[in-house]
Design an enzyme around this catalytic site. Sequence first.
Site, PDB file in Angstrom:
ATOM      1  N   GLY A  14      23.678 -16.716   6.010  1.00  0.00           N
ATOM      2  CA  GLY A  14      23.080 -15.422   6.339  1.00  0.00           C
ATOM      3  C   GLY A  14      21.998 -15.044   5.349  1.00  0.00           C
ATOM      4  O   GLY A  14      21.878 -13.885   4.949  1.00  0.00           O
ATOM      5  N   ASN A  95      27.733 -15.313   2.635  1.00  0.00           N
ATOM      6  CA  ASN A  95      27.199 -13.975   2.874  1.00  0.00           C
ATOM      7  C   ASN A  95      27.150 -13.604   4.355  1.00  0.00           C
ATOM      8  O   ASN A  95      27.139 -12.421   4.696  1.00  0.00           O
ATOM      9  CB  ASN A  95      25.785 -13.895   2.275  1.00  0.00           C
ATOM     10  CG  ASN A  95      25.059 -12.627   2.629  1.00  0.00           C
ATOM     11  OD1 ASN A  95      25.390 -11.548   2.154  1.00  0.00           O
ATOM     12  ND2 ASN A  95      24.051 -12.745   3.487  1.00  0.00           N
ATOM     13  N   SER A 148      33.596  -6.628   0.404  1.00  0.00           N
ATOM     14  CA  SER A 148      33.110  -5.258   0.615  1.00  0.00           C
ATOM     15  C   SER A 148      34.113  -4.279   0.021  1.00  0.00           C
ATOM     16  O   SER A 148      35.321  -4.559  -0.032  1.00  0.00           O
ATOM     17  CB  SER A 148      32.962  -4.979   2.115  1.00  0.00           C
ATOM     18  OG  SER A 148      32.711  -3.608   2.355  1.00  0.00           O
ATOM     19  N   TYR A 162      35.782  -5.852  10.634  1.00  0.00           N
ATOM     20  CA  TYR A 162      34.991  -6.174   9.443  1.00  0.00           C
ATOM     21  C   TYR A 162      35.818  -5.921   8.182  1.00  0.00           C
ATOM     22  O   TYR A 162      35.918  -6.775   7.297  1.00  0.00           O
ATOM     23  CB  TYR A 162      33.721  -5.334   9.432  1.00  0.00           C
ATOM     24  CG  TYR A 162      32.870  -5.470   8.187  1.00  0.00           C
ATOM     25  CD1 TYR A 162      31.915  -6.478   8.090  1.00  0.00           C
ATOM     26  CD2 TYR A 162      32.995  -4.577   7.129  1.00  0.00           C
ATOM     27  CE1 TYR A 162      31.112  -6.597   6.957  1.00  0.00           C
ATOM     28  CE2 TYR A 162      32.209  -4.686   5.999  1.00  0.00           C
ATOM     29  CZ  TYR A 162      31.274  -5.703   5.918  1.00  0.00           C
ATOM     30  OH  TYR A 162      30.492  -5.820   4.787  1.00  0.00           O
ATOM     31  N   LYS A 166      37.186  -8.736   5.441  1.00  0.00           N
ATOM     32  CA  LYS A 166      36.821  -8.699   4.026  1.00  0.00           C
ATOM     33  C   LYS A 166      38.064  -8.658   3.138  1.00  0.00           C
ATOM     34  O   LYS A 166      38.078  -9.243   2.044  1.00  0.00           O
ATOM     35  CB  LYS A 166      35.915  -7.501   3.746  1.00  0.00           C
ATOM     36  CG  LYS A 166      34.566  -7.560   4.456  1.00  0.00           C
ATOM     37  CD  LYS A 166      33.752  -8.774   4.040  1.00  0.00           C
ATOM     38  CE  LYS A 166      32.360  -8.763   4.649  1.00  0.00           C
ATOM     39  NZ  LYS A 166      31.532  -9.892   4.190  1.00  0.00           N
ATOM     40  N   ILE A 195      24.750  -0.344   0.417  1.00  0.00           N
ATOM     41  CA  ILE A 195      23.522  -0.948  -0.096  1.00  0.00           C
ATOM     42  C   ILE A 195      22.352  -0.440   0.743  1.00  0.00           C
ATOM     43  O   ILE A 195      22.462  -0.326   1.961  1.00  0.00           O
ATOM     44  CB  ILE A 195      23.569  -2.486  -0.008  1.00  0.00           C
ATOM     45  CG1 ILE A 195      24.853  -3.036  -0.628  1.00  0.00           C
ATOM     46  CG2 ILE A 195      22.349  -3.099  -0.695  1.00  0.00           C
ATOM     47  CD1 ILE A 195      25.060  -4.514  -0.372  1.00  0.00           C
TER      48      ILE A 195
END
Length: 250
Positions: A14, A95, A148, A162, A166, A195
């Site tokens: 990624g 990533n 994350s 997600y 993680k 971010i």
Amino acid sequence: MDLGLKGKVAWVTGGAKGLGNVICSTLAAEGAHVAINYRSPANEPRARELAERLRHEYGVQAVSVCGDVSRESAVHELFAAVERQIAPIDILINNAALCPTCKVSEMSIGQWEETVRTNLTGTFITSRELVRRRLGTQRPGSIVNISSAAAFLGSTTGHAPYDASKGGINSFTTSLAREVAEHGITVNAVAPGMIRTDMTADTLAKNEDKYLARIPLRRIATPQEIADVVVFLASDQASYMTGQAINVTG
């Protein structure tokens, strides 16, 4: 500080855009050769442009490689392609990730499985391939997985698969680190908070004050601030760290 990355080969999944793009640039700035992975054909121009820029600015070898990290056969082919074009991979940065938005009550099995397969199973497949290729070579290696803050805290915005993937990455990081330590391979994770990227631009435009209120440093991270931690963990300077999930949330 010399991070000892000059001449090493790093593969960033990624890597065409967002945080991955900045990680690739930071590795190249330290003298590492970089393979930039992407899955969607739409990201091919970005990946090729990035590879060209890294070759021109830093004098390193840089290539773009297309492939789906959730497929075993594709990962094997990707490793082989990087070895043909540059050299065996020393550093793996996991990533690549999907982050669909949907409440659990409305989520399909397909959404759940695709997210977990890309984020968690993809990390397993690529890590396994690196370990298999390095066993018996007497050469150290490093794996850095992008986790994350949501792995610890969850989320309130419909990102359950997600978040779960993680959390799995953190556990996998610790287990794999223990398993391969005797072979000189370190495995760590970086767990960023919010971010400031293209992906988060709309969210921050609507709710930036809400996110800032949760952050003691009262600002949103830049991709560079996260990339610096990732590249440090991939370097010789972090050779006595393994099995850690580093919280980088301000």
